[in-house]
Design an enzyme around this catalytic site. Structure first.
Site, short mmCIF file in Angstrom:
data_model
loop_
_atom_site.label_atom_id
_atom_site.label_comp_id
_atom_site.label_asym_id
_atom_site.label_seq_id
_atom_site.Cartn_x
_atom_site.Cartn_y
_atom_site.Cartn_z
N CYS A 89 -0.36 -4.06 5.20
CA CYS A 89 -0.11 -4.74 6.47
C CYS A 89 -0.90 -4.06 7.59
O CYS A 89 -2.12 -4.17 7.62
CB CYS A 89 1.39 -4.81 6.75
N HIS A 177 3.50 -7.15 1.76
CA HIS A 177 4.25 -5.97 1.32
C HIS A 177 4.72 -6.14 -0.13
O HIS A 177 5.61 -6.95 -0.41
CB HIS A 177 5.48 -5.76 2.21
N GLU A 179 5.65 -3.24 -1.74
CA GLU A 179 6.49 -2.06 -1.91
C GLU A 179 7.94 -2.32 -1.50
O GLU A 179 8.81 -1.45 -1.69
CB GLU A 179 5.93 -0.90 -1.08
#
Length: 235
Positions: A89, A177, A179
């Site tokens: 990001c 994202h 993660e």
């Protein structure tokens, strides 16, 4: 001696999520620069893997956050040295800016679970990471980056053309994202709830937080595959 991963973290509520357990399992000792506490950076040649996390600020906010200039130089130096670099990001936007590309508001805010499409031809010979044809991933961004000179676009979406890129053999930037865990999703909602203004690509909080465990497992698995690819042994 354990390999060293260094994480650049911009705000307390956007931590490494599933990246942490992956690093531990892969034998890395992880250190961090927490810019909200200190802007101290390690020696570039002491880092075996660099992970650049997200955050609500813009890469263009150097007057508010002067450390952004040093961070961009550090990220560029790591990429040019061939150190494996992963940007997420804001981290991807920092990579793009460090390589001379513009970062600007996107035409649409993209917040929630939406698909990204892997682009055909991304990795048949092993030179590029190959994304699946379509994957539902977690987004939270209002800005985007132009594709940096010399980079290859790896993924796109309806809301944002540049969702992922690769620079050289060891650097990947992700606008989204992978993660994210249920805990980190709740954290970012708690701190950035004011951004959940209804729009075409902005989900309601209840929809955003009701994703089933299998969806998190899928994106975390893809995150692990990217990290493994970036840190693969040299041929």
């Amino acid at each position: 001696m354990r390999k060293r991963a260094h994480i650049l973290q911009h705000v307390p509520f956007e931590g490494p999520g599933s990246i942490g357990p992956w690093l531990e399992a892969a034998g890395y000792a992880a250190t961090r620069t927490r810019f909200f506490e200190s802007a101290a950076l390690p020696a570039a040649d002491d880092v075996d893997l660099l992970v650049v996390m997200g955050g609500p600020m813009s890469v263009n906010d150097e007057p508010l956050h002067p450390w952004l200039a040093d961070e961009k130089r550090f990220v560029r130096a790591a990429m040019e040295a061939g150190t494996p670099v992963l940007g997420i990001c804001l981290g991807a936007q920092l990579m793009a800016a460090a390589l001379g590309a513009a970062v600007r508001p996107n035409g649409e805010k993209e917040i929630g679970w939406f698909p990204v499409e892997g682009l055909a031809g991304g990795g048949g010979d092993g030179a590029l990471f190959s994304f699946p044809p379509s994957t539902e991933v977690f987004h939270w961004h209002g800005e985007t980056f132009d594709l940096p000179p010399g980079a290859v676009r790896l993924a796109s979406s309806r809301a944002c053309a540049n969702q992922a890129f690769q620079y050289g053999e060891r650097a990947i930037g992700l606008q989204f994202h992978l993660e994210t865990t249920p805990e980190t999703a709740r954290e970012i909602v708690a701190h950035c709830r004011d951004e959940l203004v209804p729009a075409r690509f902005v989900q309601a909080e209840s929809d955003l937080l009701s994703a089933p465990p299998a969806r998190y497992a899928a994106i975390n698995g893809l995150m692990g595959r990217i990290l493994a690819w970036l840190t693969r042994p040299a041929v």
